[in-house]
Design an enzyme around this catalytic site. Structure first.
Site, PDB file in Angstrom:
ATOM      1  N   GLN A 237       0.823  -1.198   0.000  1.00 25.89           N
ATOM      2  CA  GLN A 237       0.000   0.000   0.000  1.00 25.89           C
ATOM      3  C   GLN A 237       0.865   1.259   0.000  1.00 25.89           C
ATOM      4  O   GLN A 237       0.339   2.360  -0.084  1.00 25.89           O
ATOM      5  CB  GLN A 237      -0.895   0.018   1.254  1.00 25.89           C
ATOM      6  CG  GLN A 237      -1.870  -1.142   1.311  1.00 25.89           C
ATOM      7  CD  GLN A 237      -2.637  -1.236   2.620  1.00 25.89           C
ATOM      8  OE1 GLN A 237      -2.788  -2.313   3.161  1.00 25.89           O
ATOM      9  NE2 GLN A 237      -3.155  -0.136   3.132  1.00 25.89           N
ATOM     10  N   ARG A 384      -7.818  -1.004   8.535  1.00 24.77           N
ATOM     11  CA  ARG A 384      -8.814  -0.002   8.113  1.00 24.77           C
ATOM     12  C   ARG A 384      -8.988   1.041   9.211  1.00 24.77           C
ATOM     13  O   ARG A 384     -10.095   1.250   9.721  1.00 24.77           O
ATOM     14  CB  ARG A 384     -10.134  -0.683   7.786  1.00 24.77           C
ATOM     15  CG  ARG A 384     -10.905   0.103   6.728  1.00 24.77           C
ATOM     16  CD  ARG A 384     -12.009  -0.675   6.107  1.00 24.77           C
ATOM     17  NE  ARG A 384     -12.663   0.171   5.108  1.00 24.77           N
ATOM     18  CZ  ARG A 384     -13.618  -0.247   4.310  1.00 24.77           C
ATOM     19  NH1 ARG A 384     -14.034  -1.479   4.385  1.00 24.77           N
ATOM     20  NH2 ARG A 384     -14.180   0.554   3.444  1.00 24.77           N
ATOM     21  N   CYS A 385      -7.911   1.691   9.542  1.00 22.25           N
ATOM     22  CA  CYS A 385      -7.848   2.436  10.794  1.00 22.25           C
ATOM     23  C   CYS A 385      -6.668   3.395  10.748  1.00 22.25           C
ATOM     24  O   CYS A 385      -5.661   3.095  10.151  1.00 22.25           O
ATOM     25  CB  CYS A 385      -7.636   1.393  11.894  1.00 22.25           C
ATOM     26  SG  CYS A 385      -7.106   2.016  13.467  1.00 22.25           S
ATOM     27  N   GLU A 754     -12.383   4.567   6.339  1.00 25.63           N
ATOM     28  CA  GLU A 754     -12.392   3.675   7.494  1.00 25.63           C
ATOM     29  C   GLU A 754     -13.441   4.047   8.537  1.00 25.63           C
ATOM     30  O   GLU A 754     -13.547   3.358   9.558  1.00 25.63           O
ATOM     31  CB  GLU A 754     -11.011   3.692   8.152  1.00 25.63           C
ATOM     32  CG  GLU A 754     -10.704   5.017   8.809  1.00 25.63           C
ATOM     33  CD  GLU A 754      -9.234   5.192   9.147  1.00 25.63           C
ATOM     34  OE1 GLU A 754      -8.403   4.721   8.369  1.00 25.63           O
ATOM     35  OE2 GLU A 754      -8.958   5.808  10.171  1.00 25.63           O
TER      36      GLU A 754
END
Ligand code: CDP
Length: 809
Positions: A237, A384-385, A754
């Site tokens: 990512q 996701r944070c 998120e």
């Protein structure tokens, strides 16, 4: 097509109709996702689709035990298998100074174990062979002699005086402490607690969970001895961070390293860290002078890479009788596994846990954070944070629900009293962040109206009389999305900003590259919409490319919903630079001064004669074919964007449930989600992000259970044990929006990716616990499996999800 040096024609004597931004795919258009064209046709280009000439395959041998000294490794039988090209062990890595690597959190991590193994699934050896099956068979032929050591599976055990020291490789490591860190005003908080009418307390655990992208991790390292260039195709990512890390770890010159992140089958934070598999494949390619592919299998992914959460909380709220919160104390203990390997902004050891309570007007707060090492795979990735924000908001909303119950106050009313008011911005949060915008009460009201709050409370009271257990859970939160600014946020010293480069070709078509990396969020669709908004080029005329460090401008990548706040802003700024240059060209073409030019979407015109104008496409042509003397040819720009602040989206979620007292099974009746992410670039994409996030939140609260037995065996190493919700289980969601533009983002946008994963779990859990209020149950740790809920109902006590402590020795 005009390519001569003739002045471009004007657009005629009458003023053309203004462009319809929605029709050409600009901001606010629910434009269909362009990337789906290739995905639904099976034409995505994932890491395992890439085949290079002469490519070899790598498999990793993982430790079957959680803590053991390695007495010896005998790889002779593996070398004997036909088709095996290389067997790598820790010893061989060590001889090249590569047995250990630095992590993104200033720790070290074993690439291949040398002295001992510290978690089940740790990388012990690697085989490189002609095909993956030979490599796998050869792994099984490697004999490792392990001397078992006592195993530590939770923080309580880790901090016991007689606990074995897991990181005995480190100097000055007297125990299993990974870090201690505190933030907030301790003295002020102590005073607030002295003045409290009531102190509400709760302890809970956010269990270990896993991002589980459908595509596991993988890499293909391709070292070309002739050019000395290393190309690595990999599931990352954050390609530029990886390039920097590889340059440091492998001591290769940065300009000779190219990282390419092709299509990613989801990331969710799992693909941020640098994993041993990547590093081993690089060394293997250097040694074999052949491309080497490593594809992690599902179990490898589930037991060894990218765990999230695993944090324990002891929380206290100091309350006044009238419902005002005077202060908050949080003590957290996070289980990081054997290596502190997740990415953190370097100033903040427990990520942005201290963003808790940012939505509430609270004068004092103090957070005492402890991180420990255990015999588990490295944990704590921002699934996701934004760096522990998910835990922060879950704990916050569990504490808020418990406090309202202790006060005997209505849940919504208690929140309303304490939420930051619209005209109190900018607002300093109790831990020191600055929030800048929001309409928190309005969002809560929209959610309450949508769910029919009062009506449900009446229905609930009636149902209780008949033995039916209905519950309603609220979760309200604002979270910090979009790190930097660079003053405060860096990873390994590299400041957190982002970038975009826009090239407009002579025909008015364009290519946009950013330092972010989409993993399913739809950047190829939405970034083009920003260019359309700024320049009036139809979105279909803009192609978006990300993930190749040789072509994309430097950026910190995509995680923590930072793309729109940072890279998205950079796209707008790059487009504005292009527009500024195009304005000069327009002035030349229209034979007026720049000051006499006005912009409307897609066109410049003479202020006093709006019918005299040139389109952005005509300016593009002139930039290559008819530029004014002295003006640099071409129409392109790069922008590096360092955000002045984080963006602060807000969510108000209300969930209603019914719990079956006979079985502990609970069903979601309704779920209302009100999100304020500022201006929405693509409303359809935003809704998709929210629905996906809510589904992950539902999974964590209801079914995902990945734990470890007393020997450190990972329970949950496949999708039979670790459940992903299917369409069958997933509840329906009712989505609403409120729009409070971000005051500092060039488009008024805030992040969204998120929010639902962050705010969602508390809504589900609060709803079930609200249903169980008559039983005096205050907490059940996630996941709220039916047996836990049933135990709480029948035993009338809280149910803890703490992993086991060994009792048989
Ligand atoms: O960093 P990441 O892409 O995961 O998260 P994000 O910036 O919140 O964006 C997720 C997706 O939603 C992207 O495609 C954004 O362009 C889109 N989005 C939007 O359309 N409007 C917003 N206000 C925020 C995000």
């Amino acid at each position: 097509m005009t390519t001569t040096a003739e002045p471009a024609s004007t657009t005629g004597p009458t003023r053309p109709d203004p462009l319809d931004e929605i029709k050409i795919g600009g901001m606010g258009a629910s434009r269909r996702r362009v990337e789906d064209n290739r995905f639904i046709r099976g034409k995505g280009n994932y890491i395992d689709d890439i085949v290079l000439p002469g490519m070899l395959h790598m498999e990793i041998l993982r430790s079957p035990v959680a803590h053991a000294r390695i007495r010896s490794i005998d790889a002779s039988k593996a070398w004997d298998i036909p088709g095996v090209r290389l067997v790598l062990t820790g010893e061989m890595m060590a001889s090249r100074n590569l047995a250990w690597m630095p992590t993104l959190s200033y720790d070290t991590q074993a690439v291949l174990a040398t002295d001992k193994v510290r978690f089940q699934g740790q990388e012990v050896a690697a085989v490189i062979a002609d095909d993956p099956y030979i490599a796998k068979d050869a792994c099984e032929a490697i004999v490792v002699d392990y001397e078992p050591l006592p195993v530590v599976v939770n923080p309580e055990q880790a901090m016991a005086p007689d606990a074995p020291i897991i990181r005995d490789d480190k100097l000055n490591q007297p125990d299993n402490t990974c870090f201690t860190w505190e933030v907030g005003d301790k003295a002020g908080t102590d005073r607030a607690f002295e003045q409290a009418d009531l102190v509400s307390k709760i302890s809970c655990h956010y269990p270990r969970t896993h991002p589980s992208p459908l595509e596991c991790c993988g890499s293909i390292a391709d070292f070309d001895r002739a050019t000395q260039k290393l190309t690595v195709y990999m599931t990352t990512q954050a390609p530029h961070i990886v390039r920097a890390a590889v340059a440091l770890i492998a001591e290769l010159p940065e300009h000779m390293i190219r990282i390419v992140s092709p299509d990613l089958g989801g990331g969710f934070g799992n693909k941020v860290p640098v994993y041993p598999g990547y590093v081993i494949s690089i060394l293997a390619s250097i040694l074999t002078e052949r491309p080497v592919k490593w594809i992690e299998d599902r179990t490898g992914n589930l037991i060894s890479t990218g765990f999230g959460r695993d944090v324990y909380l002891d929380g206290e709220i100091a309350l006044r009788k009238d419902g005002r919160i005077l202060g908050v104390r949080m003590t957290t203990t996070s289980d990081h596994g054997a290596f502190f390997a997740d990415a953190q902004p370097s100033k903040f050891k427990i990520g942005l846990m201290h963003s808790a309570f940012a939505a509430y007007d609270i004068p004092y707060a103090h957070l005492d954070a402890h991180g420990v090492y255990t015999n588990k795979a490295p944990g704590g990735v921002a699934y996701r944070c934004s760096f522990r924000v998910t835990e922060a908001m879950f704990f916050q909303e569990r504490m808020i629900q418990a406090a309202a119950d202790d006060l005997g106050m209505d849940q919504a009313e208690f929140r309303r009293i304490n939420l930051v008011k619209d005209d109190d911005f900018p607002h300093r949060t109790p831990y020191g962040f600055l929030t800048d915008s929001g309409q928190y009460e309005k969002c809560l009201q929209v959610a309450m109206d949508a769910i029919g709050y009062d009506e449900f409370r009446r229905e609930q009271a009636e149902a209780r009389k008949r033995g039916r257990l209905l519950g309603l859970g609220i979760s309200t939160m604002t979270e910090p999305l979009g790190a930097g600014n660079s003053r405060e946020y860096d990873i390994l010293g590299i400041k957190m900003f982002d970038s975009a480069e826009l090239r407009v070709h002579l025909s008015g078509k364009a290519i946009l590259r950013t330092g972010a990396k989409t993993q399913g969020q739809g950047h190829e669709t939405t970034w083009a919409q920003i260019v359309t908004h700024e320049l009036g080029l139809p979105a279909d005329d803009v192609v978006v490319e990300e993930g190749d460090t040789d072509t994309a401008p430097f950026g910190m990548g995509t995680y923590a919903s930072r793309s729109t706040p940072v890279a998205g802003a950079a796209v707008a700024m790059a487009a504005r630079k292009v527009r500024a240059k195009a304005r000069k060209i327009a002035a030349y073409l229209l034979e007026v001064s720049e000051e006499d030019i006005e912009w409307e979407l897609g066109r410049f015109h003479v202020r006093s004669a709006p019918e005299r104008g040139v389109t952005i496409q005509e300016c593009a042509m002139a930039a290559y074919a008819n530029m004014p003397d002295g003006l640099e040819p071409g129409l392109e720009a790069t922008a590096y964007y360092d955000p002045p602040n984080l963006t602060w989206p807000f969510a108000a979620y209300i969930c209603t449930v019914e719990v079956d007292p006979q079985t502990g099974v609970w069903d979601v009746l309704r779920f209302v989600a009100v999100d304020d992410c500022g201006v929405r670039i693509n409303p359809m994409v935003v809704e998709g992000q929210i629905m996906g996030g809510l589904t992950e939140a539902y999974a964590m609260s209801s079914m995902q259970f990945i734990t470890f037995d007393a020997d450190g065996n990972c329970i949950g190493s496949n999708f039979m044990d670790f459940l992903l919700p299917t369409a069958w289980e997933t509840p329906g969601y009712e989505l609403h929006e409120v729009v409070t533009p971000c005051p500092h983002h060039p488009l008024g946008a805030k992040g969204i990716g998120e929010c639902a994963t962050v705010a969602g779990p508390a809504a589900f859990v609060n709803a079930v616990l609200d249903a169980l209020k008559p039983f005096g149950v205050r907490n059940i740790d996630m996941p709220l499996l039916p047996d836990r809920v049933y135990e709480a109902i029948t035993q009338r006590h809280d149910v803890s999800g703490h992993p086991p402590i060994r009792t048989d020795n």
